[in-house]
Design a protein around this motif. Structure first.
Motif, short mmCIF file in Angstrom:
data_model
loop_
_atom_site.label_atom_id
_atom_site.label_comp_id
_atom_site.label_asym_id
_atom_site.label_seq_id
_atom_site.Cartn_x
_atom_site.Cartn_y
_atom_site.Cartn_z
N ARG A 1 0.76 -1.13 -0.68
CA ARG A 1 0.25 0.52 0.23
C ARG A 1 0.66 1.33 -0.23
NH1 ARG A 1 -4.25 -2.13 4.40
NH2 ARG A 1 -4.61 -4.26 3.70
N LEU A 2 1.41 1.28 -1.49
CA LEU A 2 2.72 2.79 -0.80
C LEU A 2 2.25 3.21 -2.06
CD1 LEU A 2 6.09 1.36 -1.47
CD2 LEU A 2 5.30 2.93 -0.08
N PRO A 3 2.05 4.52 -2.24
CA PRO A 3 1.59 5.52 -3.23
C PRO A 3 2.03 4.95 -4.86
CG PRO A 3 2.01 7.00 -1.70
CD PRO A 3 2.19 5.08 -1.18
N ALA A 4 1.39 4.78 -5.66
CA ALA A 4 1.24 4.55 -7.32
C ALA A 4 1.91 5.66 -7.27
CB ALA A 4 -0.10 3.34 -7.46
N PRO A 5 3.04 5.13 -8.69
CA PRO A 5 3.23 6.37 -9.91
C PRO A 5 2.02 6.98 -10.64
CG PRO A 5 4.28 4.09 -10.05
CD PRO A 5 3.62 3.37 -9.18
N ALA A 6 2.89 7.97 -10.36
CA ALA A 6 1.73 8.40 -12.08
C ALA A 6 1.29 7.80 -12.98
CB ALA A 6 2.30 10.20 -11.80
N GLY A 7 0.67 7.49 -13.24
CA GLY A 7 0.32 6.78 -14.88
C GLY A 7 0.20 5.06 -14.41
N GLY A 8 0.07 4.50 -15.04
CA GLY A 8 0.39 2.83 -14.58
C GLY A 8 1.43 2.37 -16.04
N GLY A 9 0.77 0.58 -16.60
CA GLY A 9 1.96 0.51 -17.00
C GLY A 9 2.66 -0.74 -16.20
N TRP A 10 2.74 -0.23 -14.94
CA TRP A 10 3.58 -1.38 -14.29
C TRP A 10 2.38 -2.61 -14.18
CZ3 TRP A 10 2.88 -2.11 -8.96
CH2 TRP A 10 1.99 -1.20 -8.23
N SER A 11 3.14 -3.80 -14.03
CA SER A 11 2.75 -5.16 -13.09
C SER A 11 3.62 -5.97 -12.12
CB SER A 11 3.28 -5.04 -14.49
OG SER A 11 3.80 -5.83 -15.11
N HIS A 12 4.97 -5.18 -12.01
CA HIS A 12 5.30 -6.17 -10.66
C HIS A 12 5.83 -4.98 -10.62
CE1 HIS A 12 4.83 -8.77 -13.57
NE2 HIS A 12 4.73 -9.89 -12.56
N ALA A 13 6.34 -5.10 -8.58
CA ALA A 13 7.40 -3.62 -8.08
C ALA A 13 8.72 -4.72 -7.55
CB ALA A 13 6.28 -3.52 -7.46
N LEU A 14 9.32 -3.78 -7.10
CA LEU A 14 10.60 -4.51 -6.28
C LEU A 14 10.64 -3.41 -5.43
CD1 LEU A 14 13.09 -5.11 -9.61
CD2 LEU A 14 11.71 -6.50 -7.69
N LEU A 15 11.36 -3.52 -3.95
CA LEU A 15 11.53 -3.11 -2.87
C LEU A 15 12.99 -3.07 -2.98
CD1 LEU A 15 8.74 -3.40 -0.41
CD2 LEU A 15 9.12 -1.24 -2.07
N VAL A 16 13.21 -2.28 -2.90
CA VAL A 16 15.31 -2.01 -2.40
C VAL A 16 15.33 -2.26 -1.23
CG1 VAL A 16 17.20 -1.50 -3.27
CG2 VAL A 16 15.36 -1.67 -4.77
#
Length: 392
Positions: A44-59
């Motif tokens: 539940r992090l604020p999503a980036p502007a715009g879409g187009g992403w399907s996966h996320a990496l946390l560093v």
């Protein structure tokens, strides 16, 4: 690309990014990957502007591996992870992925117990939102991977010629604007000579500081392992060159914290100072990185340290490309009373985040690249969660 293929691609990219420099080669990074639905539900992090992403990496910073003997080492851990994250971002984009980066505020926690369990005690500092390559994963056409593989720290003498690397823009992409970070360099001259004398006096400080030296000693390896053995830490031969077994055991005894407490006041500290001064004098130049201003706090400071890791890694790659090498002179920044004297000597009102000697190695040095395997610091779960069956 199915979940298994994506995990394999990201593991290979992470293995290359993990060749980034880190203090004591402690490799304090952790990488967690999730499909979008699971990421949104658990993090539940604020999503980036715009879409187009399907996966996320946390560093994140793996607190079990992070150095902690001195308060200043928190800055070095952020710098180390920032360099790793920057290489990860660049390698992913060069492979054809769309990537959006987002810094994470300090104090953030995953929204659910499952999300917190995935982080496994690490402190997330950056999120990378991925879109799959429209034409599939692209072969690496940029020389970045080659520079990364060739980069290493050289702690031996340099040739007293040349200066800092020219045209250090080796990274095609940046995590973000550099927040006013600025490189400065000290060529040969009066100030350079004063710095050499300064380092003769301050070089033994780590050995005098019991907690700092015990932590450093835990990261020294005295075995005969080959240069590309797995794991963390620094092989003694990366410091002194190839050594027979008896010399490695001698250093193991001499450098032990108990031995240093005895031998240091008897003259070993003075010898260390003189030898270190000679190394600094052999340099082509000394370079240092200044922060934007002196009133950073909280998230601004954390962001600045992560971006400093990107700039430092880029300088290191530029040196590698030009046949040069770097040797960090971190002892002057790790102890506040020494850092204050260094800033005064350099006439620098800004915080100094990094300082190193740079030059062309006088002789080839063994390139020890001890690294953990990706499965030791990566956790990927890209399998879509199954919906619960309906019941009456």
């Amino acid at each position: 690309m199915d979940a298994h293929q994506l995990g394999n691609v990201l593991s290979r990219v992470a293995a290359t990014a993990a060749l980034a420099p880190s203090s004591h080669n402690c490799q304090p990074w952790r990488l967690v990957g999730l499909a979008r639905a699971e990421f949104e539900a658990e993090m539940r992090l604020p999503a980036p502007a715009g879409g187009g992403w399907s996966h996320a990496l946390l560093v994140g910073i793996d607190r079990r591996r992070a150095l902690s003997a001195l308060p200043s080492l928190e800055r070095e851990m952020r710098i180390s992870v920032g360099g790793f994250a920057s290489l990860l971002l660049n390698l992913l984009r060069l492979a054809g992925f769309s990537v959006q980066s987002q810094f994470i505020d300090s104090g953030w926690q995953a929204a659910t117990p499952a999300g917190r369990m995935r982080l496994d005690g690490s402190e997330a500092v950056l999120a990378l939102y991925l879109g799959a390559p429209p034409a599939g994963v692209q072969p690496m056409a940029h020389p970045l991977a080659q520079w990364i593989a060739q980069r290493h720290t050289v702690r031996g003498p340099f040739l007293r010629c040349g200066g800092p690397p020219a045209g250090t823009r080796c990274l095609p992409h940046r995590l973000a604007d550099d927040d006013g970070l600025a490189w400065r360099h000290v060529p040969h001259g009066e100030l350079f000579d004063k710095l050499c004398t300064f380092y003769r006096r301050c070089a033994p400080e780590d050995f005098r500081h019991g907690a700092a030296w015990r932590e450093t000693y835990r990261h020294l390896d005295f075995s005969a392992e080959p240069p590309h053995a797995g794991g963390t830490g620094m092989n003694i031969q990366s410091l002194f060159g190839p050594l027979p077994a008896w010399r490695r055991r001698l250093y193991q005894l001499m450098l032990h914290p108990t031995g240093m407490r005895v031998a240091g006041p008897l003259g070993l500290h003075r010898r260390i100072g003189r030898d270190f001064e000679e190394l600094v004098r052999s340099s082509g130049a000394i370079v240092y990185l200044c922060a934007k201003h002196d009133d950073h706090d909280g998230d601004d400071e954390r962001r600045s340290h992560l971006l400093a890791g990107e700039r430092i890694t880029e300088l290191w790659l530029g040196a590698t490309r030009d046949g040069q090498a770097l040797h960090p002179l971190s002892v002057a920044l790790q102890h506040p009373h020494i850092e204050s004297r260094l800033r005064s000597l350099l006439g620098c009102s800004r915080p100094i985040l990094f300082i190193a000697r740079v030059g062309t190695p006088a002789a080839p040095a063994p390139a020890y690249h001890r690294r953990r395997a990706p499965e030791d610091f990566c956790s990927f779960d890209f399998t879509p969660r199954q919906a619960a069956p309906l019941t009456c």
